[in-house]
Design an enzyme around this catalytic site. Structure first.
Site, PDB file in Angstrom:
ATOM      1  N   GLY A  22       0.788  -1.219   0.000  1.00 21.17           N
ATOM      2  CA  GLY A  22       0.000   0.000   0.000  1.00 21.17           C
ATOM      3  C   GLY A  22       0.823   1.272   0.000  1.00 21.17           C
ATOM      4  N   ILE A  23       0.432   2.228   0.841  1.00 26.89           N
ATOM      5  CA  ILE A  23       1.143   3.500   0.930  1.00 26.89           C
ATOM      6  C   ILE A  23       2.590   3.277   1.357  1.00 26.89           C
ATOM      7  CG2 ILE A  23       1.275   5.670   2.227  1.00 26.89           C
ATOM      8  CD1 ILE A  23      -1.807   5.662   2.291  1.00 26.89           C
ATOM      9  N   ASP A  42       8.251  -4.399   8.199  1.00 23.62           N
ATOM     10  CA  ASP A  42       6.896  -4.925   8.085  1.00 23.62           C
ATOM     11  C   ASP A  42       6.796  -6.205   8.906  1.00 23.62           C
ATOM     12  OD1 ASP A  42       4.559  -4.250   5.800  1.00 23.62           O
ATOM     13  OD2 ASP A  42       4.412  -6.247   6.688  1.00 23.62           O
ATOM     14  N   ASP A  64       7.286  -6.000  14.406  1.00 21.00           N
ATOM     15  CA  ASP A  64       5.942  -5.919  14.959  1.00 21.00           C
ATOM     16  C   ASP A  64       5.878  -4.603  15.722  1.00 21.00           C
ATOM     17  OD1 ASP A  64       3.632  -6.010  16.442  1.00 21.00           O
ATOM     18  OD2 ASP A  64       3.936  -8.032  17.201  1.00 21.00           O
ATOM     19  N   TYR A 151     -11.681   4.013  14.536  1.00 12.30           N
ATOM     20  CA  TYR A 151     -10.662   4.489  13.589  1.00 12.30           C
ATOM     21  C   TYR A 151     -10.479   6.000  13.695  1.00 12.30           C
ATOM     22  CZ  TYR A 151      -7.981   4.839   9.258  1.00 12.30           C
ATOM     23  OH  TYR A 151      -7.001   5.084   8.334  1.00 12.30           O
ATOM     24  N   VAL A 183      -7.570   5.876  -0.142  1.00 14.15           N
ATOM     25  CA  VAL A 183      -6.523   5.582  -1.117  1.00 14.15           C
ATOM     26  C   VAL A 183      -6.684   4.135  -1.573  1.00 14.15           C
ATOM     27  CG1 VAL A 183      -4.019   5.451  -1.501  1.00 14.15           C
ATOM     28  CG2 VAL A 183      -4.974   7.248  -0.040  1.00 14.15           C
ATOM     29  N   THR A 185      -5.638   0.857  -1.966  1.00 12.08           N
ATOM     30  CA  THR A 185      -4.591   0.014  -1.399  1.00 12.08           C
ATOM     31  C   THR A 185      -5.188  -1.347  -1.029  1.00 12.08           C
ATOM     32  OG1 THR A 185      -5.044   0.693   0.877  1.00 12.08           O
ATOM     33  CG2 THR A 185      -3.456   2.034  -0.356  1.00 12.08           C
ATOM     34  N   PRO A 186      -4.342  -2.335  -0.717  1.00 13.70           N
ATOM     35  CA  PRO A 186      -4.858  -3.603  -0.181  1.00 13.70           C
ATOM     36  C   PRO A 186      -5.681  -3.410   1.084  1.00 13.70           C
ATOM     37  CG  PRO A 186      -2.578  -3.854  -0.867  1.00 13.70           C
ATOM     38  CD  PRO A 186      -2.898  -2.381  -0.979  1.00 13.70           C
ATOM     39  N   ARG A 210     -16.986  10.006  -2.416  1.00  9.28           N
ATOM     40  CA  ARG A 210     -16.774  10.665  -1.128  1.00  9.28           C
ATOM     41  C   ARG A 210     -15.769  11.809  -1.252  1.00  9.28           C
ATOM     42  NH1 ARG A 210     -16.002   6.604   3.853  1.00  9.28           N
ATOM     43  NH2 ARG A 210     -14.006   6.183   2.864  1.00  9.28           N
TER      44      ARG A 210
END
Length: 251
Positions: A22-23, A42, A64, A151, A183, A185-186, A210
């Site tokens: 993704g980003i 990651d 992590d 979120y 965006v 992304t996955p 949106r």
């Protein structure tokens, strides 16, 4: 200055959390293109290694972001850090009545506490070089969005942390927060698969609508802004909340 000389990051070392997709992935590619040595951090080590193998002066590390020992193990292998991009994060759908305490805690841990843990661990390295921290926030930290109680809460906290750090270390660090709209992304595909598998195209159209511009963003567009914010041309910028959202927060 030619365009090829603008926003260069030669000699800089950058670490991107959630860097394998993704980003984060787009950011690793863009910072590498600008001349930085990139550390792809990651939780998915294999994906990080695949990406790092395609970039010059890049290495992959399994990290992590919710685990202090994991973060410290990575920090012990790094001698210099100029740019930290706190990108790793997760989403959640639900209003306050449907957000269970475990879900809320999980989002706070991954989206908020991780930024604290990672930043705190790498702070000594960043202070040595007047480093740049770029936190990935969201429009969800700036406006209310239905069905995104947890979120929105976490992204609001990321904005607050960014401003506080900028004020705490005004001469020693630069700290900015980028606030994307939706965006492609996955991350978004996973949301569609989990919550709207039977109506993906309908919801995809709503996500596009949106943003007043009429489409979702591209990861590369976010990455370009991260590159600028990390560059010497942005030396006067700190404590900024930068919307890149197709006009969402302007409407």
């Amino acid at each position: 200055m030619s365009s090829g000389d603008a926003f260069r990051l030669d000699g800089k070392v950058a670490l991107v959390t959630g860097g394998a997709s993704g980003i984060g992935e787009a950011t690793c590619k863009e910072l590498a293109r600008a001349g930085a040595s990139v550390i792809v951090a990651d939780i998915n080590r294999e994906a990080a290694e695949r990406l790092a193998s395609t970039l010059p002066h890049a290495k992959a590390v399994r990290m992590d972001v919710t685990n202090v020992e994991s973060i410290e193990a990575v920090a012990a292998t790094i001698e210099r850090l100029d740019i930290l991009v706190n990108n790793a994060g997760i989403a959640h759908v639900g209003d306050i009545a449907h957000v269970e305490p475990d879900d809320f805690d999980r989002l706070m841990t991954v989206n908020v506490k991780s930024v604290y843990l990672v930043t705190r661990t790498f702070l000594p390295l960043l202070l040595k070089v007047r480093g740049s921290i770029v936190n990935i926030g969201s429009v969800a930290g700036q406006v209310g969005i239905k069905q995104r109680f947890a979120y929105c809460t976490t992204k609001g906290a990321v904005l607050a942390m960014s401003r506080q750090l900028a004020v705490e270390y005004p001469k020693e660090l630069r700290v900015n927060c980028i606030c994307p709209g939706t965006v492609q992304t996955p991350f978004v595909e996973g949301y569609l698969d989990k919550y709207h598998a039977h109506e993906k195209e309908k919801i995809r159209a709503e996500l596009n609508a949106r943003q007043p511009i009429g489409r979702v963003g591209k990861p590369e567009e976010i990455a370009s802004l991260i590159r600028y914010v990390s560059s010497e041309e942005a030396e006067f910028m700190t404590g900024s909340l930068l919307a890149i959202d197709g006009g969402w927060t302007a409407a």
